[in-house]
Design a protein around this motif. Structure first.
Motif, mmCIF file in Angstrom:
data_model
loop_
_atom_site.group_PDB
_atom_site.id
_atom_site.type_symbol
_atom_site.label_atom_id
_atom_site.label_comp_id
_atom_site.label_asym_id
_atom_site.label_seq_id
_atom_site.Cartn_x
_atom_site.Cartn_y
_atom_site.Cartn_z
ATOM 1 N N PHE A 187 -7.407 3.127 -0.130
ATOM 2 C CA PHE A 187 -5.964 2.895 -0.156
ATOM 3 C C PHE A 187 -5.549 2.530 -1.574
ATOM 4 O O PHE A 187 -6.352 2.059 -2.385
ATOM 5 C CB PHE A 187 -5.528 1.851 0.875
ATOM 6 C CG PHE A 187 -6.050 0.453 0.669
ATOM 7 C CD1 PHE A 187 -5.358 -0.459 -0.136
ATOM 8 C CD2 PHE A 187 -7.197 0.013 1.324
ATOM 9 C CE1 PHE A 187 -5.802 -1.760 -0.300
ATOM 10 C CE2 PHE A 187 -7.659 -1.290 1.167
ATOM 11 C CZ PHE A 187 -6.962 -2.182 0.345
ATOM 12 N N HIS A 213 -0.260 4.621 -0.170
ATOM 13 C CA HIS A 213 -0.829 5.652 0.689
ATOM 14 C C HIS A 213 -2.310 5.402 0.903
ATOM 15 O O HIS A 213 -2.925 4.585 0.196
ATOM 16 C CB HIS A 213 -0.593 7.055 0.126
ATOM 17 C CG HIS A 213 -1.235 7.322 -1.202
ATOM 18 N ND1 HIS A 213 -0.810 6.756 -2.389
ATOM 19 C CD2 HIS A 213 -2.287 8.112 -1.556
ATOM 20 C CE1 HIS A 213 -1.557 7.184 -3.397
ATOM 21 N NE2 HIS A 213 -2.455 8.008 -2.908
ATOM 22 N N ILE A 214 -2.846 6.093 1.882
ATOM 23 C CA ILE A 214 -4.253 5.926 2.272
ATOM 24 C C ILE A 214 -4.877 7.302 2.343
ATOM 25 O O ILE A 214 -4.253 8.261 2.825
ATOM 26 C CB ILE A 214 -4.364 5.207 3.632
ATOM 27 C CG1 ILE A 214 -3.565 3.899 3.607
ATOM 28 C CG2 ILE A 214 -5.824 4.924 3.982
ATOM 29 C CD1 ILE A 214 -3.384 3.256 4.959
ATOM 30 N N VAL A 274 0.853 -1.197 0.000
ATOM 31 C CA VAL A 274 0.000 0.000 0.000
ATOM 32 C C VAL A 274 0.886 1.243 0.000
ATOM 33 O O VAL A 274 1.711 1.428 0.896
ATOM 34 C CB VAL A 274 -0.925 0.014 1.224
ATOM 35 C CG1 VAL A 274 -1.739 1.305 1.279
ATOM 36 C CG2 VAL A 274 -1.856 -1.200 1.195
#
Length: 223
Positions: free
Chosen positions: A148, A138-139, A136
Motif C-alpha cells: 500500500f 491505493h493498494i 492510503v
C-alpha cells in the motif's frame, strides 16, 4: 463414478442443503467431490465453472477438505463481479469414502460482519509502521505480495487484496485484479490511446481499470 454413488451424493447434498437452509441463500452453488473428482454439481445463480467428473484442482476448497478432512473457508475472486465470493467446504462421507461438500455463496452474502480497518500496519525494511487508513492512496498486489502507498512511500502488508476488500471503508474501490484505490486520491479518469480506462491519482501515478471492474467504478462514482 457409478450411478449409485452419484444418486447417494445427490441425496446427501439435499440433506445438507435442508440442514443449512437457515443460512445458505437459494442462489448458492453446491458441489460434492469424492476421490479427487466431482460427482455432484448444482450451480446457483452464478457460474462456478465446474462439471461432473472434473478433477479437483490442487489448492481448491475441495482439495483442501479432502486432504485435511477439516472445514475450510476462503474468499474467491470472480472477474464477472467486483465483489469476491465466499466458499465453504465441509468434510463428509459417502459410502464410507471421505468426500468434500463445497458451498459457493453469492457475492451479496456476508458470512460475518466486521468493522472496517481504521489503520494498516506496513513494513519498510525492518520497521513496521501503523498508518491511518484514510491516508492510503491505493493498494497493489505484485509478485504475490501486497503493497500500500502513502505519499509515494511503499509499505508491505501480509493481508491479501481479497481480505482487504472485505474490511476497507466504502471509499476504497476495486478497479483491477491487482489494484484497489482510495477515491479521495483520484484526480481524473480517462481513456488512453487503446481505449482502456486509466485513473490518474493526485500524485501523478496512473492505475489501469480492467473491463471486469469498470461497471462497478461507474456505479460508485456515477459517471
Amino acid at each position: 463414478m457409478n450411478n449409485e454413488l452419484n444418486s447417494c451424493a445427490k441425496d446427501i447434498s439435499e440433506q445438507y442443503i435442508s440442514i443449512l437452509s437457515d443460512w445458505i441463500p437459494t442462489d448458492s452453488s453446491i458441489a460434492i467431490a469424492v476421490d479427487n473428482s466431482y460427482i455432484f454439481i448444482e450451480p446457483g445463480q452464478h457460474s462456478i465453472h465446474l462439471e461432473m467428473g472434473q478433477q479437483v484442482l490442487s489448492g481448491s476448497i475441495a482439495d483442501q477438505v479432502l486432504r485435511t478432512q477439516k472445514k475450510t473457508e476462503t474468499i474467491l475472486d470472480n472477474l464477472s463481479s467486483a465483489t469476491p465470493f465466499y466458499g465453504v467446504g465441509y468434510p463428509i462421507f459417502i459410502q464410507d469414502e471421505p468426500a468434500a461438500l463445497v458451498v459457493i455463496l453469492p457475492s451479496t452474502f456476508s458470512i460475518k460482519k466486521t468493522e472496517p480497518f481504521q489503520f494498516l500496519t506496513g513494513k519498510q525494511g525492518e520497521e513496521w509502521n501503523p498508518v491511518a487508513i484514510n491516508k492510503v492512496s491505493h493498494i497493489e498486489s505484485l509478485q504475490k505480495k501486497t503493497w500500500f502507498y502513502v505519499e509515494s512511500e511503499q509499505f508491505k502488508t501480509n493481508i491479501t487484496l481479497k481480505e482487504l476488500q472485505l474490511r476497507l471503508p466504502s471509499y476504497f474501490i476495486r478497479i483491477h485484479r491487482s489494484y484497489i484505490v482510495n477515491i479521495h486520491f483520484i484526480k481524473k479518469m480517462a481513456r488512453d490511446l487503446t481505449s482502456n480506462f486509466i485513473i490518474t491519482l493526485v500524485d501523478g501515478d496512473e492505475l489501469p481499470v480492467s473491463q471486469s471492474y469498470i461497471n462497478n467504478l461507474r456505479s460508485v462514482l456515477e459517471f
